[in-house]
Design an enzyme around this catalytic site. Structure first.
Site, mmCIF file in Angstrom:
data_model
loop_
_atom_site.group_PDB
_atom_site.id
_atom_site.type_symbol
_atom_site.label_atom_id
_atom_site.label_comp_id
_atom_site.label_asym_id
_atom_site.label_seq_id
_atom_site.Cartn_x
_atom_site.Cartn_y
_atom_site.Cartn_z
ATOM 1 N N CYS A 219 3.311 -3.342 -1.196
ATOM 2 C CA CYS A 219 2.631 -3.834 0.021
ATOM 3 C C CYS A 219 2.241 -2.690 0.946
ATOM 4 O O CYS A 219 1.155 -2.685 1.509
ATOM 5 C CB CYS A 219 3.544 -4.762 0.822
ATOM 6 S SG CYS A 219 4.593 -5.848 -0.107
ATOM 7 N N ASP A 220 3.139 -1.744 1.142
ATOM 8 C CA ASP A 220 2.981 -0.803 2.244
ATOM 9 C C ASP A 220 2.707 0.648 1.830
ATOM 10 O O ASP A 220 2.443 1.493 2.689
ATOM 11 C CB ASP A 220 4.246 -0.835 3.125
ATOM 12 C CG ASP A 220 4.447 -2.200 3.767
ATOM 13 O OD1 ASP A 220 3.436 -2.857 4.052
ATOM 14 O OD2 ASP A 220 5.604 -2.610 3.956
ATOM 15 N N CYS B 253 8.981 -2.824 0.458
ATOM 16 C CA CYS B 253 7.928 -3.171 -0.514
ATOM 17 C C CYS B 253 6.891 -2.062 -0.624
ATOM 18 O O CYS B 253 5.979 -1.964 0.203
ATOM 19 C CB CYS B 253 7.261 -4.485 -0.119
ATOM 20 S SG CYS B 253 6.010 -5.001 -1.308
#
Ligand code: NAP
Length: 311
Positions: A137-138, A134
Site C-alpha cells: 500500500c505505502d 503494508c
C-alpha cells in the site's frame, strides 16, 4: 430474525453488504472495534481500482458504507462476543447482554497487523507519519529515502524486497541472527544489494522530525542491550497479523494462527449458513480488493443458501 448479519466493516464486509442489500436481504452490519477496518489506518490508497488519483483509506471506507446504506444495509457500531448455532439452523449473535437472531452470518472481521506496542504508534500510523504495516500500500511513498522493515519471516523478506523498487536503501531489522523465512525468500533478501540486514536488534523508540514524520529509529541490540540510531524515513512492520476470530466458538475451523478455514474455492465454512470472507480467512493476498471480491462471493453464497431454505 435477520436474514444476513455481517461481522466487520472492511472492504469484505461492505462489499458483502452492498450485494446482500441489492438482493433485498436488508443486511445488518456490525462494525467491530475498528469501524472501516485496516484501511482506515492508511493514508493514500493508490491500488484500489476506480480511483486513478488514489483515495484516502478512511474516505474509501466511508464511500463503501454510503453505498451499502443506500441500498438498505443497516450499520450498528457493536463488537460481537459470540456466535452460536441454534437447533433450527439459525444463529444467535451475542453482544454483551443483547442477542440477535439471523439465518446467515458472514464473518469479515479481518486481521489486525501487529505492532511493537511502543508509545505513539497509533498516532504515527493514523497521521501517515512513516509507520505502516503494508509495503504494497505505502511503499511508493518512500522513493529515494532509506526505510526499514521489522521482522524475520516471509512477509518481512517479501516486503523488504518489494521496497527496494522505491527506497534508496532497505534495512531488514530482525531480533535474532537467523531468519524465520523460507530459504528461498531469505536468500532473495540477503542477496539483494539494496537490503542491509540488521541482526539481533529491535526498535526501542521512533525518532520524529519537527513535522512529526519519522526521521530515525533508536535500535536496541537484543544480545548486549546497547543502543544505536538508524536514519530511516519509513518503518514497515512485518511481525505478523492476528485474525479476529475470537468469537467463532468452534463453528469455523481455524488454522494454527487462528485464520478461518473456508471450504476450498468458496467462502462457505464447515457450518452451513456461516461464511468467511476477506483477511479473516486470507493468509496470502491480504489486499483490499481481494477482500472485496470475497465479500461479494460470501453475499452471493448467503443469498443462495437463504433461497434454498425458503424453497
Ligand atoms: P511470521 O512467519 O509469524 O514471522 C513473524 C516474524 O516477526 C518472525 O521473524 C518473528 O521473530 C518476528 N516478530 C514477531 N513478534 C516480534 C516482536 N514483538 N518484535 C520483533 N520481531 C517480532 O509472520 P509472516 O512473515 O507475516 O508470515 C505469516 C505466514 O504467511 C507464514 O506462514 C508465511 O510463510 C506466510 N507468507 C508467505 C509468503 C510467500 O510465500 N510469498 C509471503 C508472506 C507470508 P522470530 O523469528 O524471532 O519469532
Amino acid at each position: 430474525m435477520e436474514k444476513v448479519v455481517i461481522i466487520g466493516t472492511g472492504p469484505a464486509g461492505y462489499t458483502a453488504a452492498i450485494y446482500a442489500a441489492r438482493a433485498d436481504l436488508s443486511p445488518l452490519i456490525l462494525t467491530g472495534a475498528q469501524p472501516g477496518g485496516q484501511l482506515t489506518t492508511t493514508t493514500d490508497v493508490e491500488n484500489f481500482p476506480g480511483f486513478p488519483d488514489g483515495i484516502m483509506g478512511p474516505d474509501l471506507m466511508v464511500k463503501m458504507q454510503q453505498q451499502a446504506e443506500k441500498f438498505g444495509a443497516r450499520v450498528d457500531y457493536k463488537k460481537v462476543d459470540l456466535i452460536e448455532k441454534n437447533d433450527d439452523g439459525s444463529f444467535t449473535i451475542t453482544i454483551g447482554s443483547e442477542k440477535i437472531l439471523s439465518q446467515t452470518v458472514i464473518i469479515s472481521s479481518g486481521a489486525s497487523a501487529r505492532y511493537l506496542g511502543l508509545e505513539g504508534e497509533e498516532d504515527l500510523v493514523k497521521g501517515g507519519h512513516g509507520l505502516t504495516a503494508c509495503a504494497t500500500c505505502d511503499g511508493a511513498f518512500y522513493r529515494d529515502v532509506p526505510v526499514c522493515v521489522i521482522g524475520g519471516g516471509d512477509s518481512a523478506c517479501e516486503e523488504a524486497d518489494f521496497l527496494t523498487k522505491f527506497a534508496s536503501k532497505v534495512y531488514l531489522i530482525h531480533r535474532r541472527d537467523e531468519l524465520r523465512a523460507s530459504k528461498i525468500m531469505a536468500k532473495r533478501a540477503i542477496n539483494n544489494d539494496k537490503i542491509e540486514m540488521v541482526w539481533n536488534a529491535t526498535i526501542a523508540e521512533y525518532i520524529q522530525a519537527e513535522n512529526g514524520n519519522i526521521r530515525a529509529v533508536k535500535l536496541e541490540n537484543t544480545v548486549d542491550g546497547s543502543f544505536s540510531e538508524l536514519a530511516v524515513e519509513g518503518v514497515f512492520m512485518a511481525i505478523g497479523h492476528t485474525p479476529n476470530t475470537q468469537f467463532v466458538n468452534g463453528l469455523v475451523d481455524l488454522d494454527e494462527s487462528g485464520y478461518a478455514i473456508q471450504v476450498p474455492g468458496r467462502t462457505a465454512t464447515k457450518t452451513p449458513g456461516l461464511f468467511a470472507a476477506g483477511d479473516v480467512a486470507d493468509t496470502f493476498y491480504r489486499q483490499g480488493i481481494t477482500a472485496a471480491g470475497q465479500g461479494c462471493a460470501a453475499a452471493l453464497e448467503a443469498e443462495k443458501y437463504i433461497a434454498e431454505l425458503e424453497a
